[in-house]
Enzyme design. Structure first.
Site, PDB file in Angstrom:
ATOM      1  N   GLU A 151     -26.694  88.632  33.459  1.00  0.00           N
ATOM      2  CA  GLU A 151     -25.886  89.008  34.628  1.00  0.00           C
ATOM      3  C   GLU A 151     -25.987  90.520  34.728  1.00  0.00           C
ATOM      4  OE1 GLU A 151     -24.656  86.854  36.558  1.00  0.00           O
ATOM      5  OE2 GLU A 151     -24.567  85.039  35.348  1.00  0.00           O
ATOM      6  N   CYS A 182     -20.074  94.868  39.146  1.00  0.00           N
ATOM      7  CA  CYS A 182     -21.476  94.442  39.361  1.00  0.00           C
ATOM      8  C   CYS A 182     -21.690  94.042  40.814  1.00  0.00           C
ATOM      9  CB  CYS A 182     -21.815  93.299  38.432  1.00  0.00           C
ATOM     10  SG  CYS A 182     -20.691  91.924  38.564  1.00  0.00           S
ATOM     11  N   GLU A 226     -28.474 101.241  41.863  1.00  0.00           N
ATOM     12  CA  GLU A 226     -27.049 101.050  41.569  1.00  0.00           C
ATOM     13  C   GLU A 226     -26.441 102.349  41.030  1.00  0.00           C
ATOM     14  OE1 GLU A 226     -25.990  98.699  38.103  1.00  0.00           O
ATOM     15  OE2 GLU A 226     -24.527  97.631  39.316  1.00  0.00           O
TER      16      GLU A 226
HETATM   17  P1  NAP Z   1     -25.160  98.336  29.363  1.00  0.00           P
HETATM   18  O1  NAP Z   1     -25.282  99.752  28.954  1.00  0.00           O
HETATM   19  O2  NAP Z   1     -26.364  97.589  29.742  1.00  0.00           O
HETATM   20  O3  NAP Z   1     -24.396  97.625  28.147  1.00  0.00           O
HETATM   21  C1  NAP Z   1     -24.051  96.259  28.173  1.00  0.00           C
HETATM   22  C2  NAP Z   1     -23.858  95.773  26.761  1.00  0.00           C
HETATM   23  O4  NAP Z   1     -25.125  95.797  26.087  1.00  0.00           O
HETATM   24  C3  NAP Z   1     -22.915  96.657  25.915  1.00  0.00           C
HETATM   25  O5  NAP Z   1     -22.186  95.846  25.015  1.00  0.00           O
HETATM   26  C4  NAP Z   1     -23.903  97.515  25.142  1.00  0.00           C
HETATM   27  O6  NAP Z   1     -23.355  98.059  23.994  1.00  0.00           O
HETATM   28  C5  NAP Z   1     -24.979  96.480  24.854  1.00  0.00           C
HETATM   29  N1  NAP Z   1     -26.275  97.026  24.461  1.00  0.00           N
HETATM   30  C6  NAP Z   1     -26.771  98.276  24.646  1.00  0.00           C
HETATM   31  N2  NAP Z   1     -28.025  98.366  24.138  1.00  0.00           N
HETATM   32  C7  NAP Z   1     -28.321  97.161  23.623  1.00  0.00           C
HETATM   33  C8  NAP Z   1     -29.468  96.626  22.974  1.00  0.00           C
HETATM   34  N3  NAP Z   1     -30.561  97.346  22.739  1.00  0.00           N
HETATM   35  N4  NAP Z   1     -29.437  95.325  22.586  1.00  0.00           N
HETATM   36  C9  NAP Z   1     -28.350  94.565  22.828  1.00  0.00           C
HETATM   37  N5  NAP Z   1     -27.226  95.022  23.425  1.00  0.00           N
HETATM   38  C10 NAP Z   1     -27.216  96.306  23.824  1.00  0.00           C
HETATM   39  O7  NAP Z   1     -24.165  98.144  30.565  1.00  0.00           O
HETATM   40  P2  NAP Z   1     -22.794  98.862  30.788  1.00  0.00           P
HETATM   41  O8  NAP Z   1     -23.100 100.291  31.080  1.00  0.00           O
HETATM   42  O9  NAP Z   1     -21.847  98.535  29.676  1.00  0.00           O
HETATM   43  O10 NAP Z   1     -22.276  98.102  32.096  1.00  0.00           O
HETATM   44  C11 NAP Z   1     -22.709  98.447  33.336  1.00  0.00           C
HETATM   45  C12 NAP Z   1     -23.787  97.513  33.827  1.00  0.00           C
HETATM   46  O11 NAP Z   1     -23.394  96.154  33.708  1.00  0.00           O
HETATM   47  C13 NAP Z   1     -24.049  97.737  35.304  1.00  0.00           C
HETATM   48  O12 NAP Z   1     -25.426  97.745  35.598  1.00  0.00           O
HETATM   49  C14 NAP Z   1     -23.374  96.535  35.960  1.00  0.00           C
HETATM   50  O13 NAP Z   1     -23.834  96.210  37.212  1.00  0.00           O
HETATM   51  C15 NAP Z   1     -23.587  95.470  34.953  1.00  0.00           C
HETATM   52  N6  NAP Z   1     -22.605  94.398  35.126  1.00  0.00           N
HETATM   53  C16 NAP Z   1     -22.999  93.199  35.636  1.00  0.00           C
HETATM   54  C17 NAP Z   1     -22.094  92.178  35.837  1.00  0.00           C
HETATM   55  C18 NAP Z   1     -22.520  90.835  36.380  1.00  0.00           C
HETATM   56  O14 NAP Z   1     -21.795  89.878  36.233  1.00  0.00           O
HETATM   57  N7  NAP Z   1     -23.656  90.711  37.018  1.00  0.00           N
HETATM   58  C19 NAP Z   1     -20.764  92.376  35.503  1.00  0.00           C
HETATM   59  C20 NAP Z   1     -20.388  93.595  35.002  1.00  0.00           C
HETATM   60  C21 NAP Z   1     -21.324  94.599  34.812  1.00  0.00           C
HETATM   61  P3  NAP Z   1     -22.813  99.574  24.021  1.00  0.00           P
HETATM   62  O15 NAP Z   1     -21.890  99.695  25.199  1.00  0.00           O
HETATM   63  O16 NAP Z   1     -22.124  99.702  22.749  1.00  0.00           O
HETATM   64  O17 NAP Z   1     -24.033 100.440  24.184  1.00  0.00           O
END
Ligand code: NAP
Length: 490
Positions: free
Chosen positions: A250, A284, A382
């Site tokens: 997602e 998102c 985004e």
């Molecule tokens: P992110 O940086 O991609 O992080 C998401 C999760 O992945 C966090 O728990 C992060 O941990 C973890 N992570 C980071 N590097 C990783 C790796 N190499 N392997 C496995 N996991 C890893 O996203 P975010 O900044 O937290 O959230 C924003 C993004 O999420 C936006 O693009 C948004 O659109 C998307 N989003 C989508 C939805 C949907 O339902 N479609 C809903 C909400 C958000 P850390 O934070 O500890 O680095």
């Protein structure tokens, strides 16, 4: 300072290394919680605990009805503790208390819905074309599920994964974002209180590149449910190339909110505000592209800028605030960098476009930016902040072309009184979710998810439970002759 521990195999624990990290309150910019920094060894312990729990009779032999009862109890506990959970989440990620209270008031529904489905996962008996064979299918649980959660709506995005995964009989290791883990740890205590056996739900806290990477690539993980950004998703896809775990993604969006000349003006303005300024745009499904038809454009922009001027930025714990801060300093920097680039490329700021004066914390004003050119970076990428890119269109064909003109396909909003046009657009727009004359509506019963750079797989709805199962086909030979000629396919 609040000290937290993570939950592995039913026990509250520190990281084996003793390392910790700090979580900051985005409203003040101050450190407020200290958390265990799990590494590969901790993740291995959590996954092995989840795998052992999956195979142990206490969970594996539990009836689906009993799993449903546990989920219902968990829903009741979430309801009873909603106020505390909402406040924790607001402190951790800066989301408005009005929003987190609203989300928490609804959250139990995810557990009740999944509970109701738990004992309705039926296989089928196949009218097979082989005499003397009885063949049937069984939806079987997958095994250990890794749930990777972002910071923007931690409990909601955990519930939408955990409830169906447990209903189907799996076990989980949840990895929250380093920026927002506290509410998930409190929730984990409720899972324990509800009576789930030890090891069925584990929570490891730590950094994405450490704990997250170790979890998604772990050989005993069979299914990964990821919510986050596309760049991280690429790492996760590569990680699951190692363990062949089934994957749902997602990811983000650049969703079009499309306003036609015949739209109800007030409704469309409120829809635009809900789409991009609620949650400070850190959603998102944010309607971050506002496509407005030429005939209503001037009136719409005037009404929207007037509405933006009334948005109250403030402490997210204050129920009078409409917009809180960005969740992280890094996210604020991203917004500022993208805005500077947009202006450099010729976009015109109609509202906001800066940090509000006289405030600590990571606040950014609700921003409206007019873009003549749909290829601008701010229109294509985004922001994940309170920035709406405004584009004008003349007719339906142009609206559709603009709406479908990015690599994302998560959500879209359509504002029109013409029912046929609403249906045409809903049919033709590239988006996993389409809202007509509403925006940002969710339900436990309705799937959410996208395609293209917005990811794949759906969460919510009946299918979401089936996505945590593998379909097993069972063949029973009813004849007296067990095998016949062993060199022939039967
Ligand atoms: P992110 O940086 O991609 O992080 C998401 C999760 O992945 C966090 O728990 C992060 O941990 C973890 N992570 C980071 N590097 C990783 C790796 N190499 N392997 C496995 N996991 C890893 O996203 P975010 O900044 O937290 O959230 C924003 C993004 O999420 C936006 O693009 C948004 O659109 C998307 N989003 C989508 C939805 C949907 O339902 N479609 C809903 C909400 C958000 P850390 O934070 O500890 O680095």
């Amino acid at each position: 300072m609040t000290e937290c521990q993570m939950l592995i195999d039913g026990a509250w624990t520190a990281a084996a290394s003793g390392r910790t990290f700090l979580s900051r309150n985005p409203t003040t910019g101050e450190d407020w919680a200290i958390l265990p920094d799990a590494d590969a060894a901790d993740v291995d312990r959590a996954v092995r605990a989840a795998d052992a729990a999956f195979h142990a009779a206490a969970w594996h032999r539990t009836t689906a009805t009993a799993r449903g009862k546990l989920l219902r109890r968990l829903g009741d506990l979430v309801a009873a503790n909603a106020a505390e959970l909402a406040e924790l989440e607001t402190r951790d990620n800066g989301k408005l208390i009005r929003e987190t209270r609203g989300q928490l008031a609804y959250l139990p529904e995810f557990f009740y819905y999944a509970a109701g489905l738990a004992d309705k996962l039926e296989g089928s008996t196949l009218p097979i074309d082989k005499p003397d064979m009885l063949v049937f299918t069984v939806p079987a649980p997958v095994g250990v599920v890794a749930a990777i959660i972002p910071w923007n709506s931690p409990l909601y995005l955990t519930a939408i994964k955990l409830a169906p995964a447990l209903a189907a009989g799996n076990t989980l290791v949840v990895k929250p974002s380093e920026h927002a883990s506290a509410s998930i740890l409190r929730f984990a205590a409720l899972v324990k209180e509800a009576g789930f056996p030890d090891g069925v739900v584990n929570v490891v806290t730590g950094l994405g590149g450490g704990a997250g990477a170790a979890l998604t690539s772990h050989p005993l993980v069979r299914r990964v449910a990821f919510t986050g950004g596309p760049q991280t998703a690429r790492h996760v896809i590569r990680a699951t190339a190692e363990n062949f775990a089934k994957l749902s993604l997602e990811l983000g969006g650049k969703s079009a909110n499309i306003v036609f000349d015949d739209a109800d003006l007030e409704g469309a303005v409120n829809g635009a505000v809900a789409g991009i300024y609620a949650a400070s745009g850190q959603s998102c499904v944010a309607g971050s592209r506002l496509l407005v038809q030429a005939g209503i454009y001037d009136r719409f922009v005037a009404a929207l800028t007037a509405r933006i001027a009334r948005i109250r930025i403030g402490d997210p714990l204050d129920t009078a605030s409409d917009m809180g801060p960005m969740a992280t300093a890094q996210q604020l920097e991203i917004v500022e960098t993208m805005m500077a680039r947009a202006v450099e490329q010729g976009a015109v700021v109609l509202a906001g476009g800066r940090r509000p004066e006289g405030r600590d914390g990571w606040f950014y004003e609700p921003t409206l930016i007019a873009c003549d050119d749909a290829t601008l970076d701010i229109v294509q990428n985004e922001v994940f902040g309170p920035v709406a890119a405004l584009l004008r269109f003349d007719d339906e064909a142009e609206a559709l072309e603009l709406a479908n003109g990015t690599s994302y396909a998560l959500a879209a909003g359509i504002w029109t009184k013409d029912i046929a046009r609403g249906h045409r657009l809903a049919r033709d727009v590239h988006a996993g979710i389409v809202w007509v004359n509403t925006y940002r509506a969710i339900s436990a019963m309705a799937p959410i998810g996208g395609y293209g750079v917005s990811g794949y797989g759906r969460e919510g709805g009946i299918q979401s439970v089936l996505d945590y199962t593998e379909l097993k086909t069972v063949w029973i030979n009813l004849s007296e002759d067990p095998m016949g000629d062993p060199f022939m396919m039967r």
